[in-house]
Scaffold this motif. Structure first.
Motif, PDB file in Angstrom:
ATOM      1  N   ARG A  66     -10.421   6.658   3.180  1.00 19.36           N
ATOM      2  CA  ARG A  66      -9.776   5.851   2.672  1.00 19.36           C
ATOM      3  C   ARG A  66     -10.220   4.645   1.806  1.00 19.36           C
ATOM      4  N   GLU A  67      -9.886   3.909   0.786  1.00 17.42           N
ATOM      5  CA  GLU A  67     -10.330   2.926   0.215  1.00 17.42           C
ATOM      6  C   GLU A  67     -10.381   1.774   1.027  1.00 17.42           C
ATOM      7  N   PRO A  72      -8.927  -2.392  -1.000  1.00 20.44           N
ATOM      8  CA  PRO A  72      -7.981  -2.047  -2.203  1.00 20.44           C
ATOM      9  C   PRO A  72      -7.694  -3.290  -3.133  1.00 20.44           C
ATOM     10  N   THR A 112      -4.353   3.531  -0.491  1.00 18.21           N
ATOM     11  CA  THR A 112      -5.554   3.538   0.022  1.00 18.21           C
ATOM     12  C   THR A 112      -5.921   4.848   1.002  1.00 18.21           C
ATOM     13  N   ASP A 113      -4.940   5.560   1.203  1.00 16.63           N
ATOM     14  CA  ASP A 113      -5.060   6.908   2.161  1.00 16.63           C
ATOM     15  C   ASP A 113      -5.453   6.277   3.704  1.00 16.63           C
ATOM     16  N   ASP A 129       0.863  -1.195   0.193  1.00  9.01           N
ATOM     17  CA  ASP A 129       0.039   0.006  -0.149  1.00  9.01           C
ATOM     18  C   ASP A 129       0.932   1.340   0.088  1.00  9.01           C
ATOM     19  N   HIS A 161      -3.566   9.945  -5.423  1.00  3.95           N
ATOM     20  CA  HIS A 161      -5.102   9.939  -6.133  1.00  3.95           C
ATOM     21  C   HIS A 161      -5.056   9.716  -7.564  1.00  3.95           C
ATOM     22  N   LEU A 187      -5.758   5.213  -6.107  1.00  2.83           N
ATOM     23  CA  LEU A 187      -6.808   5.835  -5.163  1.00  2.83           C
ATOM     24  C   LEU A 187      -7.915   6.581  -6.137  1.00  2.83           C
ATOM     25  N   TYR A 207     -11.160   4.910  -6.619  1.00  2.33           N
ATOM     26  CA  TYR A 207     -12.698   4.578  -6.378  1.00  2.33           C
ATOM     27  C   TYR A 207     -13.497   4.301  -7.560  1.00  2.33           C
TER      28      TYR A 207
END
Lengths: 337, 337
Positions: free
Chosen positions: A300-301, A304, A293-294, A7, A228, A270, A272
């Motif tokens: 966050r995701e 993932p 993912t944040d 990640d 992103h 990231l 979505y």
């Protein structure tokens, strides 16, 4: 888990900040105010910037969440509001060393599960270059996170040349994260729209600036990744490409077509959205995208691996997005399997 | 040509401007300075804003270019720098009437080849609503072009409610064009980057604001189109959608998911890229895209039919992008075949 998954896009916040020890009365020096056993407010300039959970600093909590989501390894980078470009360079250096110290300790607790991306005071590019050199001697770090702009100036500006020259020669991985977008008057609604609607454009400006300012041309071996999914950059690139062909002035210092540079950059996944991720693969290449993912922030995701799996790629390509591309970005040779 | 093709995105400039007749010493009132037989400089505030060719006002020149490119009909809208939101409302009204008069004359010269989108002084929303009502009584107009922001405020702001309420009730077509982006410090390179790199983000802010401010919810029958394929909006929408699900504050006044509103908006095809156009179709729907070129400016798409043909769509869908969707946007019933 059967397939390694790295990640790239996760953040940390130190459990505490030292009292401000500088000489200026720095109002934006952060502090932590406990909310409950598991949460604290990051206080900046007398206001709560964000309530954060202890996954921000507790390795055990992070590993439990990673195991649940099927993440082998997290790349730890600072919560962007800690980047401190708005402080005097010596204050920002002190903050950098505190945050980098937190990351170093977290990686040391579980070196098989974490790698660090630190921070440097980029408002002083020469100082940032020296600090990066020092940081890269610590094997717990593979590079640094930087903002998309430094107090309003996009990172492709020539003033940041010493930093990017050092990053290239040190083979440091540079992760560019959205920060303080230029959107005055443009958001109609709640304050969260800044992260939701403005971040993608802010990342696009940063990526474009690395090309249009000639920085990418001058540093062809620089390893740079954009948060992103590059934000809106994939949607801006065709117009930039068209403009480059059309307007001779855009070729000054930019001898190759913008798309060539863009396909040398890295991007996280990231976004979505399956259709957008496919568009990113088509635009940037499947070799340039890395799972992100944040973690651990609200936006966050949460799934993932499922987000990558939904693309319907061949197993070898899934492995690239899961981990192979991140290994290349981070410098795979020395990364423990 | 065998299949009708409507070019939604073309601009006009009047051959001349009247001398400023207001009372304020309006420095930004434009004037034309002849360069040669075919070109003039649009002078604003003592400087040349742009050198333009006589295709900007000469119907014969436009029709020759349309025949060459296979365009049946152009939708004529003002060069955006003429929108004059930065003037006092009465001065902007005078400018609107002059520009609209030019468009009316051009349409009258070849009503089978042109339709007008005029302009209104949107810095005074009530005045703009009245002027739109008056304009819609002239069959040469189907609506107006507006900017993405009015002196820095995105169009989704509640202050513009009277205008959009009038537009909905009049069934007027509203074409939103990029204008004066918020990008301070973000562009590194030549001045053309403003149109190339910043316009897509600026359009994205405008489209998002129509959703997040609740304007799209309050006016479900409003017909609104965004320039440049919506700019970066298709890349921002998945994050806005995710944020809407995640943050309760984003649901205030926005009961439906952002994607539902976005799929009710129209967009032109002016993105210069097959992969991106396919992404737009997937995101917004094939019923929402309309051929557009930016004729006659330098950055324009020179082969718009080929750009649509390259998508490999079925003939019925090609016809939608060529003309069917534009007829729906403009109010097809009364549009001469």
């Amino acid at each position: 888990m059967t397939v390694e998954a790295i990640d790239l896009h996760t953040h940390i916040v130190p459990a505490e900040f030292p009292a401000y020890a500088g000489s200026r009365g720095e109002a934006r020096w952060p502090s932590m105010h406990t909310v409950d056993c598991d949460h604290a407010n990051v206080m900046i300039a007398g206001k709560s910037f964000r309530t954060v959970g202890n996954e921000c600093w507790e390795v055990g909590r992070r590993i439990a969440a990673m195991d649940e989501a099927g993440i082998s390894r997290q790349i730890l980078s600072p919560m962007p509001e800690l980047l401190s470009y708005w402080m005097a360079p010596d204050d920002a250096l002190a903050m950098s060393r505190h945050v980098n110290g937190t990351i170093a300790h977290m990686v040391a607790e579980a070196p098989g599960r974490f790698i660090g991306l630190g921070m440097v005071p980029l408002q002083d590019p020469e100082l940032a270059a020296r600090e990066l050199e020092s940081l890269m001697r610590d094997e717990r770090f593979r590079g640094v996170e930087i903002g998309t702009n430094i107090t309003g100036i996009a990172i492709g500006d020539a003033r940041f040349e010493p930093f990017f020259a050092a990053a290239e020669s040190l083979d440091a991985a540079i992760f560019v994260h959205a920060l303080h977008p230029s959107d005055e008057g443009r958001l109609i609604g709640s304050p969260q729209l800044k992260a939701v609607v403005s971040f993608p454009c802010e990342v696009s400006y940063a990526a474009a600036s690395m090309i249009t300012g000639g920085m990418a041309e001058r540093h062809p071996r620089l390893k740079i990744a954009f948060s992103h999914g590059g934000g809106a950059f994939a949607s801006v690139l065709p117009r930039l490409e068209h403009g480059w062909h059309r307007f001779p002035a855009l070729k000054n210092g930019v001898p190759r077509a913008p798309r060539e540079y863009a396909r040398g950059f890295f991007y996280d996944t990231l976004v979505y959205d399956v259709a957008m991720t496919r568009f990113l693969i088509e635009t940037f290449g499947k070799s340039q995208l890395m799972l992100g993912t944040d973690f651990p922030f609200d936006i966050r995701e949460h799934t993932p691996r499922a987000a990558v799996d939904a693309l319907g790629l061949e197993a070898a390509d899934v492995a690239l997005l899961y981990a192979g591309n991140a290994r290349r970005f981070l410098g795979g040779a020395g990364l423990p399997a």
